[in-house]
Design an enzyme around this catalytic site. Sequence first.
Site, PDB file in Angstrom:
ATOM      1  N   CYS A  10      81.495   9.277 -15.035  1.00 41.53           N
ATOM      2  CA  CYS A  10      80.623   9.837 -14.937  1.00 41.53           C
ATOM      3  C   CYS A  10      79.205   9.277 -15.787  1.00 41.53           C
ATOM      4  O   CYS A  10      78.991   7.809 -16.105  1.00 41.53           O
ATOM      5  CB  CYS A  10      81.239  10.576 -16.451  1.00 41.53           C
ATOM      6  SG  CYS A  10      79.636  11.567 -17.175  1.00 41.53           S
ATOM      7  N   CYS A  12      77.216   9.616 -18.594  1.00 42.50           N
ATOM      8  CA  CYS A  12      78.416   8.574 -19.750  1.00 42.50           C
ATOM      9  C   CYS A  12      77.840   7.340 -20.032  1.00 42.50           C
ATOM     10  O   CYS A  12      77.353   6.292 -20.938  1.00 42.50           O
ATOM     11  CB  CYS A  12      79.681   8.614 -19.542  1.00 42.50           C
ATOM     12  SG  CYS A  12      80.089  10.440 -19.576  1.00 42.50           S
TER      13      CYS A  12
END
Length: 108
Positions: free
Chosen positions: A31, A34
Amino acid sequence: MEVKETNAELLRTLVSEGEKPIILDFYAQWCGPCKVYAPILEQFASKMKDQCIILKADIDKEHELANQFKIKSVPTTILFSHGKPVIRMTGVMNDRQLREILSENTHM
């Protein structure tokens, strides 16, 4: 203080103790947002010292935990106070937003 990896058992233990607010970040290695959020959380953790516990859970490794909280996208952050989840946020937040969320929802 650092952001610690968690699993369902550790989270259950810490939440049941309910001594400090807990910020739980659900993330994934793949991600992009993230990866942006991780250093923000690390820096926030170092500033907050003993005021709260900051945990992270990899949704690809902690399926049970991700399913329990019905995680549909990452990053998703859940704040626990007094043993209960009190607010859930999706996306990257900055230091100011994290402080406000903690302050407004935990009476710190």
